[in-house]
Motif scaffolding. Structure first.
Motif, PDB file in Angstrom:
ATOM      1  N   ASN A 102      48.287  86.029   3.803  1.00 15.20           N
ATOM      2  CA  ASN A 102      47.071  85.915   4.617  1.00 15.20           C
ATOM      3  C   ASN A 102      47.223  84.838   5.682  1.00 15.20           C
ATOM      4  O   ASN A 102      48.139  84.019   5.638  1.00 15.20           O
ATOM      5  N   MET A 103      46.262  84.835   6.630  1.00 18.37           N
ATOM      6  CA  MET A 103      46.261  83.842   7.703  1.00 18.37           C
ATOM      7  C   MET A 103      45.092  82.868   7.598  1.00 18.37           C
ATOM      8  O   MET A 103      45.073  81.854   8.282  1.00 18.37           O
ATOM      9  N   GLY A 104      44.085  83.182   6.785  1.00 15.86           N
ATOM     10  CA  GLY A 104      42.943  82.276   6.623  1.00 15.86           C
ATOM     11  C   GLY A 104      43.366  80.950   6.021  1.00 15.86           C
ATOM     12  O   GLY A 104      44.276  80.888   5.182  1.00 15.86           O
ATOM     13  N   ASP A 105      42.699  79.881   6.421  1.00 11.53           N
ATOM     14  CA  ASP A 105      43.091  78.536   5.975  1.00 11.53           C
ATOM     15  C   ASP A 105      43.094  78.392   4.462  1.00 11.53           C
ATOM     16  O   ASP A 105      43.896  77.639   3.911  1.00 11.53           O
ATOM     17  N   HIS A 106      42.190  79.088   3.773  1.00 15.35           N
ATOM     18  CA  HIS A 106      42.074  78.922   2.327  1.00 15.35           C
ATOM     19  C   HIS A 106      43.100  79.746   1.556  1.00 15.35           C
ATOM     20  O   HIS A 106      43.258  79.544   0.349  1.00 15.35           O
ATOM     21  N   LEU A 107      43.824  80.661   2.228  1.00 17.94           N
ATOM     22  CA  LEU A 107      44.791  81.504   1.533  1.00 17.94           C
ATOM     23  C   LEU A 107      46.206  81.444   2.098  1.00 17.94           C
ATOM     24  O   LEU A 107      47.155  81.826   1.413  1.00 17.94           O
ATOM     25  N   ILE A 108      46.369  80.975   3.311  1.00 16.34           N
ATOM     26  CA  ILE A 108      47.678  81.024   3.958  1.00 16.34           C
ATOM     27  C   ILE A 108      48.725  80.256   3.142  1.00 16.34           C
ATOM     28  O   ILE A 108      48.540  79.090   2.784  1.00 16.34           O
ATOM     29  N   GLY A 109      49.800  80.935   2.814  1.00 16.21           N
ATOM     30  CA  GLY A 109      50.910  80.310   2.101  1.00 16.21           C
ATOM     31  C   GLY A 109      50.652  79.991   0.646  1.00 16.21           C
ATOM     32  O   GLY A 109      51.493  79.353  -0.005  1.00 16.21           O
ATOM     33  N   ASN A 110      49.511  80.440   0.098  1.00 11.44           N
ATOM     34  CA  ASN A 110      49.220  80.150  -1.318  1.00 11.44           C
ATOM     35  C   ASN A 110      50.208  80.880  -2.223  1.00 11.44           C
ATOM     36  O   ASN A 110      50.520  82.049  -2.014  1.00 11.44           O
ATOM     37  N   VAL A 111      50.669  80.172  -3.249  1.00  3.17           N
ATOM     38  CA  VAL A 111      51.573  80.748  -4.240  1.00  3.17           C
ATOM     39  C   VAL A 111      50.915  80.628  -5.609  1.00  3.17           C
ATOM     40  O   VAL A 111      50.562  79.517  -6.039  1.00  3.17           O
ATOM     41  N   TYR A 112      50.724  81.762  -6.260  1.00  2.00           N
ATOM     42  CA  TYR A 112      50.116  81.803  -7.599  1.00  2.00           C
ATOM     43  C   TYR A 112      51.201  82.107  -8.620  1.00  2.00           C
ATOM     44  O   TYR A 112      51.941  83.081  -8.471  1.00  2.00           O
ATOM     45  N   ILE A 113      51.288  81.266  -9.642  1.00  2.00           N
ATOM     46  CA  ILE A 113      52.297  81.430 -10.689  1.00  2.00           C
ATOM     47  C   ILE A 113      51.596  81.500 -12.037  1.00  2.00           C
ATOM     48  O   ILE A 113      50.850  80.585 -12.408  1.00  2.00           O
ATOM     49  N   GLU A 159      48.583  99.615   3.886  1.00  2.00           N
ATOM     50  CA  GLU A 159      48.697  99.304   5.315  1.00  2.00           C
ATOM     51  C   GLU A 159      47.481  99.815   6.077  1.00  2.00           C
ATOM     52  O   GLU A 159      47.588 100.319   7.200  1.00  2.00           O
ATOM     53  N   GLU A 160      46.291  99.654   5.460  1.00  2.00           N
ATOM     54  CA  GLU A 160      45.065 100.150   6.074  1.00  2.00           C
ATOM     55  C   GLU A 160      43.991  99.067   6.198  1.00  2.00           C
ATOM     56  O   GLU A 160      42.861  99.369   6.567  1.00  2.00           O
ATOM     57  N   CYS A 161      44.318  97.808   5.897  1.00  2.00           N
ATOM     58  CA  CYS A 161      43.314  96.750   5.941  1.00  2.00           C
ATOM     59  C   CYS A 161      42.929  96.456   7.387  1.00  2.00           C
ATOM     60  O   CYS A 161      43.779  96.091   8.203  1.00  2.00           O
ATOM     61  N   THR A 162      41.640  96.617   7.700  1.00  2.00           N
ATOM     62  CA  THR A 162      41.169  96.422   9.071  1.00  2.00           C
ATOM     63  C   THR A 162      40.892  94.955   9.392  1.00  2.00           C
ATOM     64  O   THR A 162      40.696  94.617  10.558  1.00  2.00           O
ATOM     65  N   ARG A 163      40.881  94.105   8.389  1.00  2.77           N
ATOM     66  CA  ARG A 163      40.608  92.683   8.616  1.00  2.77           C
ATOM     67  C   ARG A 163      41.866  91.878   8.907  1.00  2.77           C
ATOM     68  O   ARG A 163      41.797  90.703   9.265  1.00  2.77           O
ATOM     69  N   GLY A 164      43.021  92.517   8.727  1.00  2.00           N
ATOM     70  CA  GLY A 164      44.276  91.843   9.043  1.00  2.00           C
ATOM     71  C   GLY A 164      44.519  90.637   8.158  1.00  2.00           C
ATOM     72  O   GLY A 164      44.106  90.593   6.998  1.00  2.00           O
ATOM     73  N   GLY A 165      45.186  89.628   8.719  1.00  4.97           N
ATOM     74  CA  GLY A 165      45.537  88.451   7.949  1.00  4.97           C
ATOM     75  C   GLY A 165      44.354  87.606   7.531  1.00  4.97           C
ATOM     76  O   GLY A 165      44.505  86.711   6.694  1.00  4.97           O
ATOM     77  N   TYR A 166      43.168  87.864   8.092  1.00  3.88           N
ATOM     78  CA  TYR A 166      41.997  87.053   7.776  1.00  3.88           C
ATOM     79  C   TYR A 166      41.106  87.709   6.724  1.00  3.88           C
ATOM     80  O   TYR A 166      39.949  87.328   6.556  1.00  3.88           O
ATOM     81  N   CYS A 167      41.654  88.690   6.027  1.00  2.00           N
ATOM     82  CA  CYS A 167      40.948  89.306   4.894  1.00  2.00           C
ATOM     83  C   CYS A 167      40.727  88.245   3.816  1.00  2.00           C
ATOM     84  O   CYS A 167      41.555  87.356   3.620  1.00  2.00           O
ATOM     85  N   ASN A 168      39.598  88.324   3.127  1.00  2.00           N
ATOM     86  CA  ASN A 168      39.277  87.340   2.090  1.00  2.00           C
ATOM     87  C   ASN A 168      39.872  87.675   0.731  1.00  2.00           C
ATOM     88  O   ASN A 168      39.677  86.928  -0.226  1.00  2.00           O
TER      89      ASN A 168
END
Length: 280
Positions: A102-113, A159-168
């Motif tokens: 994602n590109m939103g500040d709260h998700l960009i680069g987040n890694v969940y383990i 590949e159908e998300c219309t919100r792009g990288g800023y999807c929540n």
């Protein structure tokens, strides 16, 4: 009352706790959110905030911004494998690892383990917050995420998300099948297993369709219930039946009236003949 509050906990009806934080482990409002972010005291999942620095997002003109697709894919898999082995060798068995695209500040680069044991996750958080990676401090915390199928965006996978990288919802960056076999023995992540079960379920095989809400990820639709179209069709059929029945009744009533009128006319005509015959 307690049962009701327990039933709506973490849902859209819950006006106290943030459903997005409980589902995704992150909220775009951050600390300004009007609802409570209940941080878990124990969990098998940890979050490394803004940990993955995607070279594809580097400013134009820098060295990393001119890499080819193949080079970017290779760099990502090297990063993924490096982090996986560091977690598994130092803290414990890793069940699942997902990287947000994602590109939103709260998700960009987040890694969940997700570790096999909660004790391993707790030890990892305590240690990682004292470490650095690629010259940057690591910010780790326990995450409430337990179901990546609910947290991830289904439209992104198609590949159908219309919100792009800023999807929540999470846009989980995939890895190659070769790397998955090497690290996980070919075992699919939980969100992919959920999709496979849905596709192979008997209800879908009978043509029930995929009732997804239009919002990335989230919400499964009702199974086995009537759709809005079913009700419209039923109402139209009922209306048509009533209309046809009324028309038939009206037509039959008209036929009866015409027959009755014909009887009256024939009777009056016969009477007239009788009267004239009597006059003669």
């Amino acid at each position: 009352m307690a049962d009701y509050l327990a039933s709506i906990f973490g849902t859209e009806k819950d006006k106290v706790n943030c459903s997005f934080y409980l589902k995704i482990g992150a909220c775009r409002h951050g600390e300004r959110c009007s609802r409570i972010h209940t941080r878990p005291t124990f969990s098998a999942t940890i979050l490394l905030q803004n940990f993955y620095q995607n070279p594809a997002n580097a400013p134009h003109g820098t060295e990393t911004s001119v890499q080819t697709e193949e080079e970017l894919a290779q760099q990502y898999e090297e990063f993924y494998e490096d982090v996986f082995w560091e977690m598994e060798e130092k803290y414990g068995k890793v069940e699942e690892m997902n990287v947000c695209d994602n590109m939103g500040d709260h998700l960009i680069g987040n890694v969940y383990i997700m570790f096999e044991r909660e004790e391993d996750a707790e030890r990892a958080v305590q240690d990682l917050n004292n470490r650095w990676f690629n010259g940057r401090p690591i910010y780790a915390e326990l995450s409430p995420v337990t179901d990546f199928g609910e947290a991830s965006c289904r439209q992104y996978e198609l590949e159908e998300c219309t919100r792009g990288g800023y999807c929540n919802f999470m846009h989980i960056k995939p890895i190659s099948q070769q790397l998955r076999r090497k690290l996980f023995g070919g075992k699919l992540p939980s969100y992919m297993r959920d999709r496979e079960r849905e596709r192979n379920s008997p209800k879908r095989a009978r043509g029930s369709g995929d009732h997804r809400s239009g919002y990335g990820g989230g919400g499964r639709g009702w199974e086995g219930g009537r759709s809005e179209r079913d009700y419209r069709d039923r109402d139209y059929r009922d209306h048509r039946d009533y209309r046809d029945r009324d028309y038939r009744d009206y037509r039959d009533r008209g036929d009866r009236d015409r027959d009755r009128g014909r009887d009256y006319r024939d009777r009056d005509r016969d009477r007239g003949r009788d009267y004239r015959r009597d006059d003669y």
